[in-house]
Design an enzyme around this catalytic site. Structure first.
Site, mmCIF file in Angstrom:
data_model
loop_
_atom_site.group_PDB
_atom_site.id
_atom_site.type_symbol
_atom_site.label_atom_id
_atom_site.label_comp_id
_atom_site.label_asym_id
_atom_site.label_seq_id
_atom_site.Cartn_x
_atom_site.Cartn_y
_atom_site.Cartn_z
ATOM 1 N N HIS A 138 -4.763 20.021 -3.544
ATOM 2 C CA HIS A 138 -3.418 19.900 -3.163
ATOM 3 C C HIS A 138 -2.818 20.831 -2.451
ATOM 4 C CE1 HIS A 138 -3.190 16.487 -6.448
ATOM 5 N NE2 HIS A 138 -3.117 15.896 -5.324
ATOM 6 N N LYS B 110 3.633 3.903 -14.140
ATOM 7 C CA LYS B 110 2.670 4.836 -14.540
ATOM 8 C C LYS B 110 2.975 5.116 -15.732
ATOM 9 C CE LYS B 110 -0.463 5.379 -10.451
ATOM 10 N NZ LYS B 110 -0.923 6.522 -9.899
ATOM 11 N N ARG C 176 -11.099 13.603 1.190
ATOM 12 C CA ARG C 176 -12.169 14.300 0.298
ATOM 13 C C ARG C 176 -13.505 13.437 0.750
ATOM 14 N NH1 ARG C 176 -8.912 13.537 -4.909
ATOM 15 N NH2 ARG C 176 -8.376 11.903 -3.688
ATOM 16 N N SER D 140 -6.781 15.027 -9.683
ATOM 17 C CA SER D 140 -5.984 15.302 -10.693
ATOM 18 C C SER D 140 -6.684 14.414 -11.873
ATOM 19 C CB SER D 140 -4.463 14.388 -10.454
ATOM 20 O OG SER D 140 -4.023 15.238 -9.386
HETATM 21 N N1 COD Z 1 -8.669 17.822 -1.217
HETATM 22 C C1 COD Z 1 -7.859 17.177 -0.372
HETATM 23 N N2 COD Z 1 -7.039 16.301 -0.582
HETATM 24 C C2 COD Z 1 -6.796 15.884 -1.834
HETATM 25 C C3 COD Z 1 -7.522 16.339 -2.931
HETATM 26 C C4 COD Z 1 -8.533 17.416 -2.739
HETATM 27 N N3 COD Z 1 -9.013 17.838 -3.469
HETATM 28 N N4 COD Z 1 -6.995 15.712 -3.991
HETATM 29 C C5 COD Z 1 -6.059 15.010 -3.365
HETATM 30 N N5 COD Z 1 -5.943 14.760 -2.244
HETATM 31 C C6 COD Z 1 -4.875 14.199 -1.225
HETATM 32 C C7 COD Z 1 -5.240 12.779 -1.727
HETATM 33 O O1 COD Z 1 -6.285 12.294 -0.828
HETATM 34 C C8 COD Z 1 -3.876 12.035 -1.243
HETATM 35 O O2 COD Z 1 -3.888 11.898 0.439
HETATM 36 C C9 COD Z 1 -2.777 13.271 -1.551
HETATM 37 O O3 COD Z 1 -3.851 14.385 -1.816
HETATM 38 C C10 COD Z 1 -2.140 12.866 -2.726
HETATM 39 O O4 COD Z 1 -3.080 12.646 -3.716
HETATM 40 P P1 COD Z 1 -2.535 12.087 -5.260
HETATM 41 O O5 COD Z 1 -3.694 11.594 -6.062
HETATM 42 O O6 COD Z 1 -1.760 13.179 -6.061
HETATM 43 O O7 COD Z 1 -1.594 10.953 -4.703
HETATM 44 P P2 COD Z 1 -1.580 9.402 -4.591
HETATM 45 O O8 COD Z 1 -2.672 9.355 -3.598
HETATM 46 O O9 COD Z 1 -1.666 8.739 -5.916
HETATM 47 O O10 COD Z 1 -0.349 9.046 -3.850
HETATM 48 C C11 COD Z 1 -0.004 7.671 -3.411
HETATM 49 C C12 COD Z 1 1.231 7.602 -2.886
HETATM 50 C C13 COD Z 1 2.518 7.810 -3.923
HETATM 51 C C14 COD Z 1 1.603 8.256 -1.582
HETATM 52 C C15 COD Z 1 1.436 5.958 -2.506
HETATM 53 O O11 COD Z 1 1.180 5.155 -3.873
HETATM 54 C C16 COD Z 1 2.946 5.531 -2.001
HETATM 55 O O12 COD Z 1 3.266 5.724 -1.102
HETATM 56 N N6 COD Z 1 3.619 4.791 -2.829
HETATM 57 C C17 COD Z 1 4.886 4.455 -2.784
HETATM 58 C C18 COD Z 1 5.017 2.914 -2.419
HETATM 59 C C19 COD Z 1 4.609 2.747 -0.890
HETATM 60 O O13 COD Z 1 5.127 3.097 0.097
HETATM 61 N N7 COD Z 1 3.819 1.750 -0.743
HETATM 62 C C20 COD Z 1 3.179 1.193 0.649
HETATM 63 C C21 COD Z 1 1.979 2.204 1.148
HETATM 64 S S1 COD Z 1 0.596 1.426 0.493
#
Ligand code: COD
Length: 157
Positions: free
Chosen positions: A16, A40, A89, A127
């Site tokens: 991140h 969650k 990724r 994570s």
């Molecule tokens: N390298 C590069 N990118 C990474 C890495 C890595 N090692 N690890 C994670 N990432 C990227 C992920 O691909 C993602 O793009 C971002 O970092 C955040 O990752 P996470 O896992 O912390 O967060 P997510 O993917 O669970 O977040 C999801 C949201 C909260 C964005 C999503 O659920 C959301 O928008 N929720 C709100 C409700 C909504 O609007 N819904 C409609 C849209 S579907």
């Protein structure tokens, strides 16, 4: 241009952080937005996650940390942001991310999703991987910022 980097960040990893650091020269402001999701059961509270991300990004001038609930596009609109920043990724990310980008477009035509490809050495990192290793007593110091590693150590000891 303002970009929102939304996510769970439970906890924030070096993957991140790499995306945040690389986004800095691309946008005027980057808002890292932690989703408050009552359904969650996170390892760290939203407040703690904000503190963790704030600490490890304190050297970055145009980065702010915030939290939001509800739809990401509504939050983006509120902040005057037209870009959602996401990281890619592996192939499975692409499928999920593309679906999310298209869904967000149906909710607000004005939003664009910008993807940054992961840096190779973080392509396996999530994570969930961090939590799994920590849960079984493994070291995560090479996977998360130092302050987060300390928090994880305190949590599991
Ligand atoms: N390298 C590069 N990118 C990474 C890495 C890595 N090692 N690890 C994670 N990432 C990227 C992920 O691909 C993602 O793009 C971002 O970092 C955040 O990752 P996470 O896992 O912390 O967060 P997510 O993917 O669970 O977040 C999801 C949201 C909260 C964005 C999503 O659920 C959301 O928008 N929720 C709100 C409700 C909504 O609007 N819904 C409609 C849209 S579907």
């Amino acid at each position: 241009m303002i970009a929102i980097y939304p996510g769970s960040f439970d906890p924030v990893t070096l993957g991140h952080l790499d995306i945040i650091e690389r986004s800095v020269p691309l946008f005027e402001r980057v808002i890292v937005a932690v989703l408050c999701n009552p359904h969650k059961n996170p390892l760290f509270s939203v407040e703690k996650r904000i503190e963790q991300i704030s600490y490890c990004t304190k050297h970055l001038k145009n980065v702010e940390i915030d939290s939001f609930s509800g739809l990401t596009v509504e939050y983006a609109r509120l902040k005057g942001a037209k870009v959602l920043l996401r990281g890619l990724r592996v192939l499975s990310d692409f499928e999920k991310e593309l679906q999310m980008a298209h869904t967000n477009k149906t909710l607000w035509e004005g939003i664009e999703t910008v993807f940054l490809a992961t840096t190779k050495e973080y392509s396996f990192l999530s994570s969930s991987v961090v939590k799994e290793i920590a849960q079984f007593g493994g070291s995560v110091t090479h996977l998360v910022p130092e302050n987060v590693s300390r928090d994880i150590y305190s949590y599991y000891s």
